[in-house]
Design a protein around this motif. Structure first.
Motif, PDB file in Angstrom:
ATOM      1  N   HIS A  38       0.856  -1.186   0.000  1.00 57.47           N
ATOM      2  CA  HIS A  38       0.000   0.000   0.000  1.00 57.47           C
ATOM      3  C   HIS A  38       0.893   1.238   0.000  1.00 57.47           C
ATOM      4  O   HIS A  38       1.993   1.235   0.561  1.00 57.47           O
ATOM      5  N   ILE A  39       0.416   2.313  -0.666  1.00 57.50           N
ATOM      6  CA  ILE A  39       1.110   3.600  -0.656  1.00 57.50           C
ATOM      7  C   ILE A  39       0.084   4.712  -0.575  1.00 57.50           C
ATOM      8  O   ILE A  39      -0.951   4.666  -1.247  1.00 57.50           O
ATOM      9  N   LYS A  40       0.352   5.702   0.253  1.00 55.46           N
ATOM     10  CA  LYS A  40      -0.504   6.874   0.397  1.00 55.46           C
ATOM     11  C   LYS A  40       0.385   8.108   0.313  1.00 55.46           C
ATOM     12  O   LYS A  40       1.279   8.300   1.137  1.00 55.46           O
ATOM     13  N   VAL A  41       0.147   8.943  -0.708  1.00 52.03           N
ATOM     14  CA  VAL A  41       0.950  10.137  -0.938  1.00 52.03           C
ATOM     15  C   VAL A  41       0.136  11.356  -0.522  1.00 52.03           C
ATOM     16  O   VAL A  41      -1.032  11.488  -0.888  1.00 52.03           O
ATOM     17  N   SER A  42       0.741  12.261   0.250  1.00 47.64           N
ATOM     18  CA  SER A  42       0.087  13.484   0.714  1.00 47.64           C
ATOM     19  C   SER A  42       0.752  14.676   0.044  1.00 47.64           C
ATOM     20  O   SER A  42       1.949  14.903   0.210  1.00 47.64           O
ATOM     21  N   LEU A  43      -0.053  15.434  -0.731  1.00 50.28           N
ATOM     22  CA  LEU A  43       0.482  16.625  -1.393  1.00 50.28           C
ATOM     23  C   LEU A  43       0.734  17.739  -0.382  1.00 50.28           C
ATOM     24  O   LEU A  43       1.705  18.494  -0.516  1.00 50.28           O
ATOM     25  N   GLU A  44      -0.129  17.853   0.646  1.00 50.51           N
ATOM     26  CA  GLU A  44       0.033  18.915   1.634  1.00 50.51           C
ATOM     27  C   GLU A  44       1.286  18.685   2.489  1.00 50.51           C
ATOM     28  O   GLU A  44       2.065  19.605   2.720  1.00 50.51           O
ATOM     29  N   LYS A  46       3.733  16.663   1.714  1.00 50.70           N
ATOM     30  CA  LYS A  46       4.863  16.363   0.825  1.00 50.70           C
ATOM     31  C   LYS A  46       5.611  15.104   1.286  1.00 50.70           C
ATOM     32  O   LYS A  46       6.842  15.117   1.465  1.00 50.70           O
ATOM     33  N   ASN A  47       4.873  14.030   1.499  1.00 48.56           N
ATOM     34  CA  ASN A  47       5.510  12.768   1.860  1.00 48.56           C
ATOM     35  C   ASN A  47       4.682  11.609   1.333  1.00 48.56           C
ATOM     36  O   ASN A  47       3.553  11.779   0.869  1.00 48.56           O
ATOM     37  N   ALA A  48       5.279  10.430   1.409  1.00 46.83           N
ATOM     38  CA  ALA A  48       4.622   9.200   0.969  1.00 46.83           C
ATOM     39  C   ALA A  48       4.828   8.140   2.039  1.00 46.83           C
ATOM     40  O   ALA A  48       5.964   7.892   2.463  1.00 46.83           O
ATOM     41  N   THR A  49       3.731   7.534   2.495  1.00 49.90           N
ATOM     42  CA  THR A  49       3.789   6.455   3.477  1.00 49.90           C
ATOM     43  C   THR A  49       3.571   5.133   2.741  1.00 49.90           C
ATOM     44  O   THR A  49       2.544   4.946   2.093  1.00 49.90           O
ATOM     45  N   ILE A  50       4.561   4.238   2.852  1.00 46.68           N
ATOM     46  CA  ILE A  50       4.552   3.000   2.080  1.00 46.68           C
ATOM     47  C   ILE A  50       4.597   1.814   3.041  1.00 46.68           C
ATOM     48  O   ILE A  50       5.432   1.772   3.948  1.00 46.68           O
ATOM     49  N   ILE A  51       3.685   0.860   2.839  1.00 49.87           N
ATOM     50  CA  ILE A  51       3.695  -0.414   3.564  1.00 49.87           C
ATOM     51  C   ILE A  51       4.255  -1.465   2.615  1.00 49.87           C
ATOM     52  O   ILE A  51       3.726  -1.648   1.519  1.00 49.87           O
ATOM     53  N   TYR A  52       5.319  -2.140   3.026  1.00 53.38           N
ATOM     54  CA  TYR A  52       6.034  -3.014   2.102  1.00 53.38           C
ATOM     55  C   TYR A  52       6.524  -4.260   2.810  1.00 53.38           C
ATOM     56  O   TYR A  52       6.529  -4.344   4.058  1.00 53.38           O
ATOM     57  N   ASP A  53       6.950  -5.243   2.004  1.00 53.39           N
ATOM     58  CA  ASP A  53       7.525  -6.488   2.502  1.00 53.39           C
ATOM     59  C   ASP A  53       9.043  -6.329   2.539  1.00 53.39           C
ATOM     60  O   ASP A  53       9.681  -6.164   1.487  1.00 53.39           O
ATOM     61  N   PRO A  54       9.668  -6.367   3.722  1.00 53.93           N
ATOM     62  CA  PRO A  54      11.125  -6.154   3.791  1.00 53.93           C
ATOM     63  C   PRO A  54      11.934  -7.254   3.111  1.00 53.93           C
ATOM     64  O   PRO A  54      13.120  -7.069   2.848  1.00 53.93           O
ATOM     65  N   LYS A  55      11.300  -8.391   2.814  1.00 56.25           N
ATOM     66  CA  LYS A  55      12.025  -9.443   2.093  1.00 56.25           C
ATOM     67  C   LYS A  55      12.223  -9.081   0.624  1.00 56.25           C
ATOM     68  O   LYS A  55      13.145  -9.602  -0.019  1.00 56.25           O
ATOM     69  N   LEU A  56      11.358  -8.203   0.108  1.00 54.19           N
ATOM     70  CA  LEU A  56      11.417  -7.860  -1.314  1.00 54.19           C
ATOM     71  C   LEU A  56      11.883  -6.426  -1.552  1.00 54.19           C
ATOM     72  O   LEU A  56      12.425  -6.131  -2.624  1.00 54.19           O
ATOM     73  N   GLN A  57      11.658  -5.532  -0.599  1.00 48.09           N
ATOM     74  CA  GLN A  57      12.020  -4.137  -0.786  1.00 48.09           C
ATOM     75  C   GLN A  57      12.682  -3.589   0.474  1.00 48.09           C
ATOM     76  O   GLN A  57      12.519  -4.151   1.568  1.00 48.09           O
ATOM     77  N   THR A  58      13.426  -2.517   0.312  1.00 50.72           N
ATOM     78  CA  THR A  58      14.028  -1.777   1.418  1.00 50.72           C
ATOM     79  C   THR A  58      13.682  -0.306   1.252  1.00 50.72           C
ATOM     80  O   THR A  58      13.325   0.130   0.148  1.00 50.72           O
ATOM     81  N   PRO A  59      13.786   0.487   2.327  1.00 49.73           N
ATOM     82  CA  PRO A  59      13.517   1.928   2.174  1.00 49.73           C
ATOM     83  C   PRO A  59      14.401   2.585   1.118  1.00 49.73           C
ATOM     84  O   PRO A  59      13.964   3.501   0.414  1.00 49.73           O
ATOM     85  N   LYS A  60      15.639   2.094   0.996  1.00 47.04           N
ATOM     86  CA  LYS A  60      16.550   2.688   0.007  1.00 47.04           C
ATOM     87  C   LYS A  60      16.067   2.441  -1.417  1.00 47.04           C
ATOM     88  O   LYS A  60      16.092   3.351  -2.259  1.00 47.04           O
ATOM     89  N   THR A  61      15.608   1.215  -1.710  1.00 47.42           N
ATOM     90  CA  THR A  61      15.133   0.925  -3.072  1.00 47.42           C
ATOM     91  C   THR A  61      13.851   1.695  -3.383  1.00 47.42           C
ATOM     92  O   THR A  61      13.657   2.144  -4.514  1.00 47.42           O
ATOM     93  N   LEU A  62      12.996   1.874  -2.389  1.00 50.67           N
ATOM     94  CA  LEU A  62      11.777   2.656  -2.611  1.00 50.67           C
ATOM     95  C   LEU A  62      12.110   4.122  -2.856  1.00 50.67           C
ATOM     96  O   LEU A  62      11.491   4.789  -3.696  1.00 50.67           O
ATOM     97  N   GLN A  63      13.099   4.637  -2.117  1.00 49.40           N
ATOM     98  CA  GLN A  63      13.538   6.018  -2.345  1.00 49.40           C
ATOM     99  C   GLN A  63      14.093   6.191  -3.753  1.00 49.40           C
ATOM    100  O   GLN A  63      13.784   7.166  -4.449  1.00 49.40           O
ATOM    101  N   GLU A  64      14.904   5.229  -4.207  1.00 52.94           N
ATOM    102  CA  GLU A  64      15.470   5.312  -5.557  1.00 52.94           C
ATOM    103  C   GLU A  64      14.383   5.226  -6.621  1.00 52.94           C
ATOM    104  O   GLU A  64      14.466   5.886  -7.663  1.00 52.94           O
TER     105      GLU A  64
END
Length: 696
Positions: A38-44, A46-64
């Motif tokens: 799941h991802i929820k982006v807030s324009l006001e 200016k951030n994005a909250t992401i729910i992810y599986d750490p086995k497949l993704q990391t915060p660094k890869t999502l940032q990239e």
């Protein structure tokens, strides 16, 4: 709850977003990444909250991944937060037709499902879910053969959800609605659909992006409700097939006495004639089922037409008619008259007669008349409202998926789009409407509005106070729907001011009716009776002025512009007082003009702290200039003092030791600072030049 299942949440700051189109682009692209639940982006914020599986993704890869889309992404807190999960136990209630592997693969593809364990001996499936994304009822919809275990709490809350809403004789429909961004969108859909005949209740969920509708199928169809939602600018899909509930005796009797709605004109039949003939026509210009319905309903109403079947796919119409009363040429003209200038009709087949009457035999053979046109055509559409490359990508992504579109190139600099399309499948007007449905203003190149001449002769302007707007989507929704109303020439809605400026034809519509149209969309609207329609007044804070010449430069430049009636600039307070005609020029144009002169301009803030009198920026600038000058001037003064001391020393030697001029010159030239790098350029001169240039 079980927090140990290894699902994390991270918040990433995103810079560079300018509109809701940017938000939609990020959510669509990142939401498709493997491992993102799941991802929820807030324009006001200016951030994005992401729910992810750490086995497949990391915060660094999502940032990239966000960086690769052209935005600046920063992770302030590198430690992800754990997300609570829940485990559901489902059992097989009937004979299982699907294999266990198929059930497992189906559930694992669902967003919000993190883990599945199957116990074939016990005929049980343990599903680990994220409750904030998916619930038990949605899991049951995916695999109807599974039901919740009696020990789970989900069954108590969800088992009677649909049955509590619907009564006998009613149908429950769940529909996926995309494009909703705020509660104003949900209230608009609920207000419009809830007024349709046959709709009993409707509940729209912004979080789940779905609508639950209770309706009577004998009064309204699913397709009609879907078209109504899409007409408001929201793509709609049937998420779950309607549940037909058992009808009682009273409901059966009511169904017998109620006429069934039908949108198919082909079911309307005129009385048959003894000498019927059949003709086939090719119809170019049909775009949707609405065109089919219009043609069928219009021709079916003619007394001499027995039946008509129109095919959108084949672009054809088969008409059965009375050959003694009408000719195929008259039918061709009748079809073209349904929408003058829109349809191009030609007779493509010989007339087949069912009788041997002379009148019909005289029409046995009609020459073929097929209209030829190129395989592809190109059109240019002017697009207003684009602010960034994300808007360009959104338009290109949506329009390129439309049937008949071969390619599209959107230019942000020129504010237009070039579309190559198949004229047999789509038209420029359809493409223009699709772009407007996305919230942009679109006009065909070279096309002038038909109403401009009428507007100049007879038009009035009114102001309406609008409440309940929360984002740019609300503004676009109001403007898009009111432009379709007859008698309204133009509408401009200001989100921050909560006000709408409407130009209208007073002979067709009045301000109270316009306000009522806005209220039907789910917003509050009141007509401003004593609106100021005169000159506009603007107060600006102008920074960067240093003298009276700057004041004169700003005043003389602004008064030369058409639409500016008066301008007064005060150097002491850094303020500019401007009167202008809002019909000709606006505040943004005035600010842009001042900034083009090399000054900074901004609106005066309504606060008690006189921030415009604060000269901290100027003080910092002068202090910085002073320190730079001091840093470079001290070495220059040191060199000058050194040379003065050495000249005095040489003068003393010359006086005491009676040194000759040649000895003095040789002694003077032996000094390091007097060495000649080039003829006429000494070390002293070079150092003085290098140190004095930054100060200048």
């Amino acid at each position: 709850m079980d927090p140990s299942m290894g699902v994390n949440s991270v918040t990433i700051s995103v810079e560079g977003m300018t509109c809701n189109s940017c938000v939609w682009t990020i959510e669509q692209q990142i939401g498709k990444v493997n491992g993102v639940h799941h991802i929820k982006v807030s324009l006001e914020e200016k951030n994005a909250t992401i729910i992810y599986d750490p086995k497949l993704q990391t915060p660094k890869t999502l940032q990239e991944a966000i960086d690769d889309m052209g935005f600046d992404a920063v992770i302030h807190n590198p430690d992800p937060l754990p997300v609570l999960t829940d485990t559901l136990f489902l059992t097989v209630t009937a004979s299982l037709t699907l294999p266990w592997d198929h059930i497992q693969s189906t559930l694992l593809k669902t967003k919000g499902v993190t883990d599945i364990k199957i116990y074939p001996q016990k005929r049980t499936v343990a599903v680990t879910i994220i409750p904030s994304i998916v619930n038990a009822n949605q899991i049951k919809e995916l695999v109807p053969e599974l039901s919740l275990d009696t020990g789970t709490l989900e069954k108590k809350s969800g088992a009677c959800e649909d049955h509590s809403m619907a009564q006998a004789g009613e149908v429950v429909l769940k529909m996926k609605v995309e494009g909703m961004t705020c509660h104003s969108c949900t209230s608009t859909i609920e207000g419009k659909i809830g007024k349709l005949q046959g709709v009993q209740r409707i509940k729209v969920s912004l979080d789940n992006q779905e609508a639950t509708i209770v309706y009577q199928p004998h009064l309204i169809s699913v397709e009609e409700m879907k078209k109504q939602i899409e007409a408001m600018g929201f793509p709609a899909f049937v998420k779950k097939q309607p549940k037909y509930l058992k009808l009682g005796a009273i409901d059966v009797e009511r169904l017998k006495n109620t006429p069934v709605k039908s949108s198919e004109g082909s079911q309307q039949r005129s009385p048959s004639y003894t000498n019927d003939s059949t003709a086939t026509f090719i119809i170019d210009g049909m775009h949707c089922k609405s065109c089919v319905s219009n043609i069928e309903s219009t021709l079916s109403a003619l007394q001499y037409v027995s039946s008509i079947v129109v095919s959108l796919e084949n672009r054809s119409a088969i008409v059965k008619y009375n050959a003694s009363s009408v000719t195929p040429e008259s039918l061709r003209k009748a079809i073209e008259a349904v929408s003058p200038g829109l349809y191009r009709v030609s007779i493509t087949s010989e007339v087949e007669s069912t009788s041997n009457s002379p009148s019909s035999s005289s029409l046995q053979k009609i020459p073929l008349n097929v209209v030829s046109q190129p395989l592809t055509q190109e059109t240019v559409i002017n697009i207003d409202g684009m602010t960034c490359n994300s808007c360009v990508q959104s338009i290109e992504g949506v329009i390129s998926k439309k049937p008949g579109v071969k390619s599209i190139r959107v230019s942000l600099a020129n504010s237009n789009g070039t579309v190559e399309y198949d004229p047999l499948l789509t038209s420029p007007e359809t493409l223009r409407g699709a772009i407007e449905d996305m919230g942009f203003d679109a006009t065909l190149s070279g096309m002038t509005p038909v109403q401009d001449k009428e507007e100049g002769k007879n038009s009035s302007k009114c102001y309406i106070q609008v409440t309940g707007m929360t984002c740019a989507s609300c503004v676009a929704n109001i403007e898009r729907n009111l432009r379709r109303e007859e008698g309204i020439y133009s509408i401009l809605v200001a989100l921050m001011a909560g006000k709408a400026e409407v130009r209208y034809n007073p002979a067709v519509i009045q301000p109270p009716m316009i306000a009522e149209f806005i209220r039907e969309l789910g917003f509050g609207a009141t007509v401003i009776e004593n609106a100021d329609e005169g000159d506009g007044v603007l107060e600006l804070v102008v920074r960067g002025m240093t003298c009276a010449s700057c004041v004169h430069k700003i005043e003389s430049s602004l008064t030369k512009h058409r639409g500016i009636l008066y301008c007064s600039v005060a150097l002491a307070t850094n303020k500019a007082h401007i009167k202008y005609d809002p019909e000709i020029i606006g505040p943004r144009d005035i600010i842009h003009t001042i900034e083009s002169l090399g000054f900074e301009a901004s609106l005066v803030k309504k606060d008690r702290s006189a921030s415009h009198l604060d000269h901290k920026r100027e003080i910092r600038q002068w202090r910085r200039s002073f320190l730079v000058s001091l840093f470079f001037c001290i070495p220059v003064m040191g060199l000058m003092i050194y040379m003065m001391v050495m000249d005095h020393h040489f003068a003393t030697l010359h006086h005491n030791q009676n040194m000759s001029k040649e000895e003095m010159i040789n002694l003077h030239s032996s000094m390091f600072l007097e060495r000649q790098i080039l003829p006429g350029l000494s070390v002293m001169n070079l150092l003085s030049f290098l140190l004095c240039v930054p100060v200048q």
